[in-house]
Design a protein around this motif. Structure first.
Motif, mmCIF file in Angstrom:
data_model
loop_
_atom_site.group_PDB
_atom_site.id
_atom_site.type_symbol
_atom_site.label_atom_id
_atom_site.label_comp_id
_atom_site.label_asym_id
_atom_site.label_seq_id
_atom_site.Cartn_x
_atom_site.Cartn_y
_atom_site.Cartn_z
ATOM 1 N N VAL A 291 2.835 5.761 -2.666
ATOM 2 C CA VAL A 291 3.621 7.228 -3.072
ATOM 3 C C VAL A 291 3.881 6.939 -4.664
ATOM 4 C CG1 VAL A 291 5.795 5.289 -3.208
ATOM 5 C CG2 VAL A 291 6.033 8.185 -2.568
ATOM 6 N N LYS A 292 3.692 6.123 -5.247
ATOM 7 C CA LYS A 292 4.255 6.144 -7.044
ATOM 8 C C LYS A 292 2.927 6.281 -7.786
ATOM 9 C CE LYS A 292 8.193 4.423 -6.514
ATOM 10 N NZ LYS A 292 8.933 5.642 -6.717
ATOM 11 N N ASP A 293 1.297 6.362 -6.470
ATOM 12 C CA ASP A 293 -0.100 6.901 -7.194
ATOM 13 C C ASP A 293 -0.564 5.759 -8.420
ATOM 14 O OD1 ASP A 293 -2.183 8.489 -7.740
ATOM 15 O OD2 ASP A 293 -1.335 10.223 -8.677
ATOM 16 N N GLY A 294 -0.780 4.307 -8.084
ATOM 17 C CA GLY A 294 -1.081 3.800 -8.572
ATOM 18 C C GLY A 294 -1.949 3.946 -9.280
ATOM 19 N N GLN A 295 -3.313 4.909 -8.037
ATOM 20 C CA GLN A 295 -4.463 4.458 -8.731
ATOM 21 C C GLN A 295 -4.289 6.193 -9.868
ATOM 22 O OE1 GLN A 295 -6.757 7.066 -6.021
ATOM 23 N NE2 GLN A 295 -8.805 6.690 -7.193
ATOM 24 N N MET B 77 -2.158 5.685 -12.300
ATOM 25 C CA MET B 77 -2.085 4.926 -13.676
ATOM 26 C C MET B 77 -2.826 3.835 -13.967
ATOM 27 S SD MET B 77 1.732 3.466 -12.004
ATOM 28 C CE MET B 77 3.491 4.475 -10.875
ATOM 29 N N GLN B 78 -3.928 3.284 -12.781
ATOM 30 C CA GLN B 78 -4.676 2.595 -13.085
ATOM 31 C C GLN B 78 -5.664 3.597 -14.336
ATOM 32 O OE1 GLN B 78 -5.597 0.953 -9.101
ATOM 33 N NE2 GLN B 78 -5.426 -0.630 -10.154
ATOM 34 N N GLU B 79 -6.217 4.487 -13.900
ATOM 35 C CA GLU B 79 -7.091 5.461 -14.333
ATOM 36 C C GLU B 79 -6.653 5.973 -15.355
ATOM 37 O OE1 GLU B 79 -7.465 8.583 -10.845
ATOM 38 O OE2 GLU B 79 -8.549 7.648 -11.001
ATOM 39 N N SER B 80 -5.067 6.007 -16.418
ATOM 40 C CA SER B 80 -4.458 7.019 -17.236
ATOM 41 C C SER B 80 -4.659 5.326 -17.858
ATOM 42 C CB SER B 80 -3.418 6.495 -17.344
ATOM 43 O OG SER B 80 -2.969 7.522 -16.138
ATOM 44 N N GLN B 81 -4.414 3.774 -17.520
ATOM 45 C CA GLN B 81 -4.470 2.653 -18.517
ATOM 46 C C GLN B 81 -5.966 2.238 -18.950
ATOM 47 O OE1 GLN B 81 -3.588 -1.226 -17.723
ATOM 48 N NE2 GLN B 81 -4.717 -1.924 -18.129
ATOM 49 N N PHE C 234 0.859 -0.988 -0.200
ATOM 50 C CA PHE C 234 0.309 -0.061 0.159
ATOM 51 C C PHE C 234 1.073 1.141 0.235
ATOM 52 C CE2 PHE C 234 -3.122 -2.664 1.126
ATOM 53 C CZ PHE C 234 -4.230 -2.903 0.423
ATOM 54 N N LEU C 235 2.254 1.367 0.649
ATOM 55 C CA LEU C 235 2.715 2.639 0.752
ATOM 56 C C LEU C 235 3.463 3.193 -0.248
ATOM 57 C CD1 LEU C 235 4.284 2.564 4.414
ATOM 58 C CD2 LEU C 235 2.184 2.881 3.469
ATOM 59 N N LEU C 236 3.953 1.696 -1.429
ATOM 60 C CA LEU C 236 4.461 1.435 -2.698
ATOM 61 C C LEU C 236 2.845 2.263 -3.689
ATOM 62 C CD1 LEU C 236 6.453 -1.079 -2.935
ATOM 63 C CD2 LEU C 236 7.202 0.993 -3.196
ATOM 64 N N TYR C 237 1.707 1.619 -3.228
ATOM 65 C CA TYR C 237 0.855 1.757 -4.091
ATOM 66 C C TYR C 237 0.265 3.784 -4.030
ATOM 67 C CZ TYR C 237 -3.435 2.070 -6.189
ATOM 68 O OH TYR C 237 -4.970 2.497 -7.174
ATOM 69 N N ILE D 74 5.985 11.932 -13.158
ATOM 70 C CA ILE D 74 7.137 11.758 -12.432
ATOM 71 C C ILE D 74 6.266 11.337 -11.142
ATOM 72 C CG2 ILE D 74 9.234 12.443 -11.007
ATOM 73 C CD1 ILE D 74 9.823 14.281 -13.649
ATOM 74 N N SER D 75 6.588 10.199 -10.030
ATOM 75 C CA SER D 75 6.168 10.031 -8.686
ATOM 76 C C SER D 75 6.980 9.920 -8.244
ATOM 77 C CB SER D 75 5.787 8.488 -9.006
ATOM 78 O OG SER D 75 6.418 7.439 -9.086
ATOM 79 N N ASP D 76 6.426 9.504 -6.744
ATOM 80 C CA ASP D 76 7.602 10.405 -6.068
ATOM 81 C C ASP D 76 8.343 8.848 -5.273
ATOM 82 O OD1 ASP D 76 8.360 11.586 -3.421
ATOM 83 O OD2 ASP D 76 7.004 12.124 -2.848
ATOM 84 N N THR D 77 9.088 9.447 -4.472
ATOM 85 C CA THR D 77 9.826 7.580 -3.620
ATOM 86 C C THR D 77 9.594 7.450 -1.934
ATOM 87 O OG1 THR D 77 12.105 6.360 -4.293
ATOM 88 C CG2 THR D 77 11.799 8.936 -3.811
ATOM 89 N N LEU D 78 10.126 6.466 -1.463
ATOM 90 C CA LEU D 78 9.678 6.141 -0.326
ATOM 91 C C LEU D 78 11.094 6.424 0.480
ATOM 92 C CD1 LEU D 78 8.260 2.591 0.074
ATOM 93 C CD2 LEU D 78 7.220 4.652 0.816
ATOM 94 N N LYS D 79 12.226 6.792 -0.822
ATOM 95 C CA LYS D 79 13.707 7.270 -0.333
ATOM 96 C C LYS D 79 13.252 7.845 0.611
ATOM 97 C CE LYS D 79 18.399 8.195 -1.227
ATOM 98 N NZ LYS D 79 19.164 7.790 -2.402
ATOM 99 N N GLY D 80 13.857 8.228 1.762
ATOM 100 C CA GLY D 80 14.178 9.620 2.206
ATOM 101 C C GLY D 80 12.777 10.344 2.693
#
Length: 319
Positions: free
Chosen positions: A118-122, A124-128, A113-116, A137-143
């Protein structure tokens, strides 16, 4: 060399589950094993039973004379707050819970869920779905900073995986025994200090008198406006009314909830329809027949050898 084979009763509402446990236990040489899925079956097999491996057991039977031989109750799960509060279970019956088995499953659940998020999986799904080329450009968990409330075996595994994503890690626990695992450690009287800089708050605490509704409006509003909350502990750790109010106000980016005060979550509950809430059906830490059987059989051997059991519950502490 022969060994004593205590009378064991396996109870679960699921016949398939009971059959699996009975077979596993018998395959280890413990042949005095009965299985039950109903009140009537439990009542029938309780006389002379010494050990119960159970889930949703009709505990009112344990205060009856037919349960006089019961010495030990092994829960199939990690949470035992309901058993501790149950006055029908005599103090003479030892309680144990499953420990050190859920870290892998639950930590993977948390980071899926954290990756979904932070990477804005929603997006991506809507675009498809809309056949739209959208190379954002998505965000990252790093930092980012993750706070883990509860540093037992589950919390420790979440911390370990957070390190792999180059996150900063804070932790809150009652004992401080695992403080060395995290960059910053806090105690229960430091909740507001603990949460104020977190990007993600993950709850893995047990439910006790002191943790009931520990996450309330004050704590939630003390978090950053774009922070995320994940609860894989117990539903009543959070005041759900306060959480709904805070989320509706636009404070907090999202809440990932696998556990609830009332389960199953009622079909008309507002959580189902809230766009910033992820609802799952108490599935993050499954109790599998193979894993629980292995744990239980090892505990039976310890019981027969009169050495301390794994997962021993302290009724005074609450877990």
């Amino acid at each position: 060399m022969s060994r004593r084979s205590p009378n064991i009763l396996v109870f679960s509402p699921s016949q398939t589950e009971v059959d699996g446990y009975v077979e596993s236990i018998r395959n280890q040489g413990f042949i005095s094993v009965k299985g039950a899925t109903t009140f009537a079956e439990a009542e029938k097999y309780l006389p002379s039973t010494e050990i119960i491996l159970g889930w949703k057991f009709p505990t009112e039977l344990l205060s009856e004379p037919i349960a006089a031989s019961v010495r030990w109750f092994q829960s199939m799960g990690a949470g035992v707050n309901d058993l501790i509060l149950d006055k029908s279970i005599p103090e003479t019956i030892t309680l144990t819970r499953i420990v050190n088995q859920f870290g892998t499953h639950i930590s993977e659940y948390v980071f899926s869920f954290l990756l979904y998020i932070v990477k804005d999986g929603q997006r991506m799904q809507e675009s498809q779905l809309n056949s739209m080329w959208d190379p954002f450009i998505s965000d990252t968990l790093k930092g980012k900073t993750i706070g883990v409330a509860g540093l037992g075996s589950i919390g420790a595994e979440i911390v370990r995986k957070a390190r792999a994503f180059d996150m900063s890690v804070s932790g809150l626990s009652f004992s401080g025994n695992q403080a060395s695992l995290v960059d910053q450690h806090y105690y229960p009287d430091q909740w507001l200090e603990f949460v104020k800089d977190l990007d993600y708050l993950v709850l893995t605490l047990p439910l006790t008198n002191s943790t009931h509704h520990i996450v309330n409006k004050d704590i939630l509003l003390g978090m950053k406006p774009n922070a995320c909350l994940v609860n894989v502990g117990r539903g009543a750790l959070i005041d759900e009314g306060d959480l709904i109010t805070v989320l509706q106000s636009g404070h907090l980016q999202a809440a990932v909830l696998d556990v609830f005060e009332k389960e199953p979550l009622p079909k008309d509950h507002i959580f189902w329809s809230m766009s910033n809430v992820f609802v799952t059906s108490h599935l993050s830490g499954p109790s599998t027949v193979d894993d629980v059987s292995t744990f239980f059989i090892e505990n039976v051997k310890r019981y027969l050898n009169e050495v301390p059991l794994h997962g021993l519950v302290d009724r005074q502490i609450g877990y």
